[in-house]
Design an enzyme around this catalytic site. Structure first.
Site, PDB file in Angstrom:
ATOM      1  N   LYS A 174       0.895  -1.172   0.000  1.00 31.97           N
ATOM      2  CA  LYS A 174       0.000   0.000   0.000  1.00 31.97           C
ATOM      3  C   LYS A 174       0.929   1.217   0.000  1.00 31.97           C
ATOM      4  O   LYS A 174       1.453   1.613   1.041  1.00 31.97           O
ATOM      5  CB  LYS A 174      -0.877  -0.025   1.257  1.00 31.97           C
ATOM      6  CG  LYS A 174      -2.211   0.725   1.134  1.00 31.97           C
ATOM      7  CD  LYS A 174      -2.098   2.166   0.735  1.00 31.97           C
ATOM      8  CE  LYS A 174      -1.781   3.094   1.883  1.00 31.97           C
ATOM      9  NZ  LYS A 174      -1.596   4.501   1.452  1.00 31.97           N
ATOM     10  N   GLY A 227       7.055   5.443   7.905  1.00 38.44           N
ATOM     11  CA  GLY A 227       6.179   6.612   7.978  1.00 38.44           C
ATOM     12  C   GLY A 227       6.310   7.270   9.335  1.00 38.44           C
ATOM     13  O   GLY A 227       7.354   7.190   9.980  1.00 38.44           O
ATOM     14  N   SER A 228       5.233   7.894   9.762  1.00 36.78           N
ATOM     15  CA  SER A 228       5.289   8.687  10.995  1.00 36.78           C
ATOM     16  C   SER A 228       5.179   7.799  12.235  1.00 36.78           C
ATOM     17  O   SER A 228       4.576   6.721  12.174  1.00 36.78           O
ATOM     18  CB  SER A 228       4.134   9.692  10.991  1.00 36.78           C
ATOM     19  OG  SER A 228       2.915   8.983  10.927  1.00 36.78           O
ATOM     20  N   VAL A 231       1.406   6.859  13.041  1.00 33.52           N
ATOM     21  CA  VAL A 231       0.811   5.741  12.288  1.00 33.52           C
ATOM     22  C   VAL A 231       1.566   4.454  12.612  1.00 33.52           C
ATOM     23  O   VAL A 231       0.972   3.374  12.660  1.00 33.52           O
ATOM     24  CB  VAL A 231       0.772   6.056  10.773  1.00 33.52           C
ATOM     25  CG1 VAL A 231       0.199   4.868  10.008  1.00 33.52           C
ATOM     26  CG2 VAL A 231      -0.075   7.293  10.507  1.00 33.52           C
ATOM     27  N   GLY A 232       2.863   4.563  12.882  1.00 37.57           N
ATOM     28  CA  GLY A 232       3.635   3.381  13.277  1.00 37.57           C
ATOM     29  C   GLY A 232       3.030   2.700  14.488  1.00 37.57           C
ATOM     30  O   GLY A 232       2.973   1.468  14.585  1.00 37.57           O
ATOM     31  N   GLU A 249      10.103   1.825  10.437  1.00 36.16           N
ATOM     32  CA  GLU A 249      11.083   2.882  10.154  1.00 36.16           C
ATOM     33  C   GLU A 249      10.335   4.193  10.313  1.00 36.16           C
ATOM     34  O   GLU A 249       9.531   4.555   9.460  1.00 36.16           O
ATOM     35  CB  GLU A 249      11.609   2.772   8.724  1.00 36.16           C
ATOM     36  CG  GLU A 249      12.305   1.476   8.413  1.00 36.16           C
ATOM     37  CD  GLU A 249      13.679   1.381   9.030  1.00 36.16           C
ATOM     38  OE1 GLU A 249      14.080   2.305   9.767  1.00 36.16           O
ATOM     39  OE2 GLU A 249      14.351   0.371   8.787  1.00 36.16           O
ATOM     40  N   CYS A 283      13.628  11.203   6.377  1.00 40.16           N
ATOM     41  CA  CYS A 283      13.588  10.752   7.776  1.00 40.16           C
ATOM     42  C   CYS A 283      14.934  10.978   8.450  1.00 40.16           C
ATOM     43  O   CYS A 283      15.004  11.302   9.628  1.00 40.16           O
ATOM     44  CB  CYS A 283      13.205   9.294   7.845  1.00 40.16           C
ATOM     45  SG  CYS A 283      14.170   8.286   6.735  1.00 40.16           S
ATOM     46  N   GLU A 382      10.348  16.637  14.872  1.00 34.15           N
ATOM     47  CA  GLU A 382      10.668  16.503  13.452  1.00 34.15           C
ATOM     48  C   GLU A 382       9.832  17.500  12.643  1.00 34.15           C
ATOM     49  O   GLU A 382       8.603  17.459  12.690  1.00 34.15           O
ATOM     50  CB  GLU A 382      10.348  15.073  13.007  1.00 34.15           C
ATOM     51  CG  GLU A 382      10.763  14.809  11.595  1.00 34.15           C
ATOM     52  CD  GLU A 382      10.484  13.382  11.181  1.00 34.15           C
ATOM     53  OE1 GLU A 382       9.370  12.897  11.438  1.00 34.15           O
ATOM     54  OE2 GLU A 382      11.385  12.763  10.595  1.00 34.15           O
TER      55      GLU A 382
HETATM   56  P1  NAD Z   1       2.345   8.695   7.449  1.00 33.08           P
HETATM   57  O1  NAD Z   1       2.657   7.869   8.612  1.00 33.08           O
HETATM   58  O2  NAD Z   1       1.194   9.609   7.515  1.00 33.08           O
HETATM   59  O3  NAD Z   1       2.059   7.770   6.150  1.00 33.08           O
HETATM   60  C1  NAD Z   1       2.895   6.718   5.806  1.00 33.08           C
HETATM   61  C2  NAD Z   1       2.072   5.634   5.150  1.00 33.08           C
HETATM   62  O4  NAD Z   1       1.136   5.137   6.102  1.00 33.08           O
HETATM   63  C3  NAD Z   1       1.247   6.088   3.939  1.00 33.08           C
HETATM   64  O5  NAD Z   1       1.246   5.082   2.952  1.00 33.08           O
HETATM   65  C4  NAD Z   1      -0.140   6.260   4.527  1.00 33.08           C
HETATM   66  O6  NAD Z   1      -1.178   6.096   3.577  1.00 33.08           O
HETATM   67  C5  NAD Z   1      -0.172   5.125   5.533  1.00 33.08           C
HETATM   68  N1  NAD Z   1      -1.143   5.315   6.600  1.00 33.08           N
HETATM   69  C6  NAD Z   1      -1.666   6.464   7.089  1.00 33.08           C
HETATM   70  N2  NAD Z   1      -2.593   6.204   8.058  1.00 33.08           N
HETATM   71  C7  NAD Z   1      -2.625   4.847   8.187  1.00 33.08           C
HETATM   72  C8  NAD Z   1      -3.352   3.961   9.039  1.00 33.08           C
HETATM   73  N3  NAD Z   1      -4.243   4.415   9.930  1.00 33.08           N
HETATM   74  N4  NAD Z   1      -3.121   2.648   8.929  1.00 33.08           N
HETATM   75  C9  NAD Z   1      -2.213   2.162   8.050  1.00 33.08           C
HETATM   76  N5  NAD Z   1      -1.522   2.954   7.204  1.00 33.08           N
HETATM   77  C10 NAD Z   1      -1.716   4.282   7.271  1.00 33.08           C
HETATM   78  O7  NAD Z   1       3.693   9.397   7.129  1.00 33.08           O
HETATM   79  P2  NAD Z   1       4.012  10.399   5.956  1.00 33.08           P
HETATM   80  O8  NAD Z   1       3.422  11.715   6.286  1.00 33.08           O
HETATM   81  O9  NAD Z   1       3.595   9.771   4.675  1.00 33.08           O
HETATM   82  O10 NAD Z   1       5.612  10.418   5.996  1.00 33.08           O
HETATM   83  C11 NAD Z   1       6.298  11.261   6.839  1.00 33.08           C
HETATM   84  C12 NAD Z   1       6.827  10.548   8.052  1.00 33.08           C
HETATM   85  O11 NAD Z   1       7.476   9.325   7.689  1.00 33.08           O
HETATM   86  C13 NAD Z   1       7.874  11.329   8.781  1.00 33.08           C
HETATM   87  O12 NAD Z   1       7.667  11.229  10.166  1.00 33.08           O
HETATM   88  C14 NAD Z   1       9.184  10.668   8.401  1.00 33.08           C
HETATM   89  O13 NAD Z   1      10.242  10.838   9.242  1.00 33.08           O
HETATM   90  C15 NAD Z   1       8.780   9.261   8.254  1.00 33.08           C
HETATM   91  N6  NAD Z   1       9.674   8.555   7.338  1.00 33.08           N
HETATM   92  C16 NAD Z   1      10.559   7.679   7.867  1.00 33.08           C
HETATM   93  C17 NAD Z   1      11.452   7.015   7.062  1.00 33.08           C
HETATM   94  C18 NAD Z   1      12.419   6.039   7.634  1.00 33.08           C
HETATM   95  O14 NAD Z   1      13.035   5.287   6.905  1.00 33.08           O
HETATM   96  N7  NAD Z   1      12.644   6.012   8.925  1.00 33.08           N
HETATM   97  C19 NAD Z   1      11.440   7.221   5.689  1.00 33.08           C
HETATM   98  C20 NAD Z   1      10.535   8.119   5.177  1.00 33.08           C
HETATM   99  C21 NAD Z   1       9.630   8.776   6.024  1.00 33.08           C
END
Ligand code: NAD
Length: 480
Positions: A174, A227-228, A231-232, A249, A283, A382
């Protein structure tokens, strides 16, 4: 207008309910494509296809050598379509074309690297009691779910999927709704090079719909999320409810620690690039500039001079920074700038938005703040934008204390010529990666990558990622 579909069991299909999502280019805010808006029913179909692929499909029958060959062929196919993919990545994310090219090269490298590694992960035998032989097998989890963000869509596609496929899992991806056009295009290329049906499935859609359905799905055996942290936590909770493992991550607040004996001329371009690369939406962005007090003013001025030269423009203008990904992200970053302003934090340098940028794009000036109080949000949270916060420190022990003072622990840069200090710092700072007199925001396919604390757990990249995507089975034979 292009209408992208889901990939399920080797076939491209619209969402069951026919709904779509607009795809906007951040450079001008104009819709240029549509994505299928997947929901629970679409995820069910994709997980079912993946399950069939790993249990009875032709994917399950492939040897590690053949899986490796397919991955290597995909790496080559990505390079064969390099210009097209780079242009698509730049338009979809807004990043400067040069950056997009580097990302496509990295995406291809993931398939090359894991293509070469697929037949090199093997089990073990363990010396045990007399009359016994013990074998350790490494087996794929089965169906793995992958949720990736919008900041490096092409790289994330390779980074997350390639090791899982190398180990023989079937994947359901996804990608992020904000930017995922190259994930779709690379999946078409994967079909062209002959990945069997069901090995790779993609469902596009919103996080709270398709993402949540994937992470909660009872037939997923392992989850990989980037991701964030917020959501993690949701994804990890879903994994816990199904008793499956996950790699997370998450974000970072990575420090660049510059001591008075640093080779500042070497450090300067690296330190500046580490925060403006991808508009700071990385990130591992080096977002905390820690300068030793004895050189604080002098080094800050040198960095400020570099910041003043930075230019922001559309992906096609190919300058230092592109636009941010969306209005939401722009407003988020501007919120940090406004709060810093009302907290009285000093701006020492700003870049400029180039003349002639398209109207409707999400442009923000790179900004360098000085004397940021250690407990201010700019020093701890961040921003995910081109914002660098300078903070002075006294000595080595203060540097370690300050470096470890946030909730994150992803990457750290240490700049000093003192060899013993390099080693002490590398040991004492809590992070998943430490660079000494160097910094590699996002780089290095071969280098295990991941965080501690709120930056997540588990490792991607390198051989470590392969071990995440398998489980060990211990087999004890008794013989006389
Ligand atoms: P996000 O967590 O909002 O989204 C990431 C993914 O999660 C997207 O595909 C989104 O559709 C999905 N998502 C959102 N809500 C969800 C839910 N309830 N259940 C399951 N999946 C869901 O993050 P973002 O705004 O897309 O990215 C920015 C964040 O990601 C920053 O905090 C950044 O540091 C982090 N990031 C980390 C790394 C890493 O390798 N550590 C790499 C890139 C981004």
């Amino acid at each position: 207008m292009v209408e992208q579909k889901h990939l399920i069991n080797g076939k491209w299909m619209p969402s069951l309910d026919g709904e779509t999502i607009d795809v906007v280019s951040p450079s001008d805010g104009i819709v240029f494509a549509k994505l299928a808006r997947g929901k629970k029913g679409d995820i069910d179909l994709a997980v079912g296809a993946a399950r069939k692929a790993v249990s009875s499909g032709s994917w399950a029958k492939l040897t590690a050598v053949d899986r490796g060959r397919l991955l290597s062929r995909l790496g080559q196919k990505v390079l064969d379509n390099f210009e097209e993919l780079a242009a698509l990545e730049a338009k979809d994310t807004g990043k400067p074309l040069m950056q997009a090219k580097a990302d496509i090269t990295a995406a291809a490298r993931y398939f090359e690297y894991y293509g070469g590694a697929a037949d090199k992960v093997h089990g073990d035998t363990i010396p045990f009691m007399d009359g016994y032989m013990v074998s350790i097998l490494r087996e794929p989890h089965g169906v793995t779910g992958h949720i990736i963000p919008w900041n490096y869509p092409a790289q994330m596609y390779g980074r997350s999927l390639a090791p899982a496929l190398a180990m023989g899992n079937a994947v359901v991806l996804k990608p992020a709704e904000e930017a995922c056009m190259t994930s779709i295009r690379m999946s078409e290329l994967a079909m062209d090079v002959g990945f069997p049906e069901g090995a790779i499935n993609i469902i596009t859609g919103l996080g709270e719909e398709a993402g949540a359905s994937l992470s909660e799905h009872p037939d997923i055996n392992f989850l990989s999320f980037t991701g964030s942290p917020e959501v993690g936590t949701i994804v990890q909770t879903a994994a816990a409810k199904n008793h499956v493992g996950c790699v997370l991550e998450l974000g970072g607040k990575s420090p660049q620690i510059i001591f008075e004996d640093a080779d500042i001329e070497s450090a300067l371009p690296v330190v500046v690039n580490a925060i403006v690369q991808n508009g700071g939406q990385t990130c591992s962005a080096g977002s905390r500039l820690m300068l030793q007090k004895s050189v604080y003013d002098k080094y800050l001025e040198l960095i400020a001079d570099k910041f003043k030269e930075l230019k922001v423009g559309s992906h096609e203008m190919d300058l230092n920074c592109g636009p941010l990904i969306s209005t939401v992200q722009k407003e988020r970053v501007e919120g940090f700038l406004d709060r810093a302003n009302s907290d009285g934090i000093k701006v020492v340098a700003e870049g400029t938005i180039a003349k002639g940028v398209p109207e409707g794009g999400y442009y923000v000036k790179p900004t360098l703040f000085a004397d940021v109080p250690r407990d201010n949000s700019l020093a701890c949270d961040e921003v995910f934008g081109p914002v660098l916060s300078a903070i002075p420190f006294d000595d080595e022990s203060d540097a370690v204390h300050l470096a470890n003072a946030t909730e994150y622990g992803l990457v750290t840069g240490v700049w000093t010529r003192d060899g013993a200090r390099q080693i002490r710092m590398a040991k004492n700072v809590k992070a998943g990666q430490i660079y000494v007199n160097a910094y590699g925001a996002g780089g290095g396919i071969e280098l295990p990558f991941g965080g501690v604390k709120k930056s997540g757990h588990g490792r991607e990249k390198g051989f470590e990622a392969l071990y995440e995507f398998c489980s060990t089975k211990t087999i004890v034979f008794k013989h006389d």
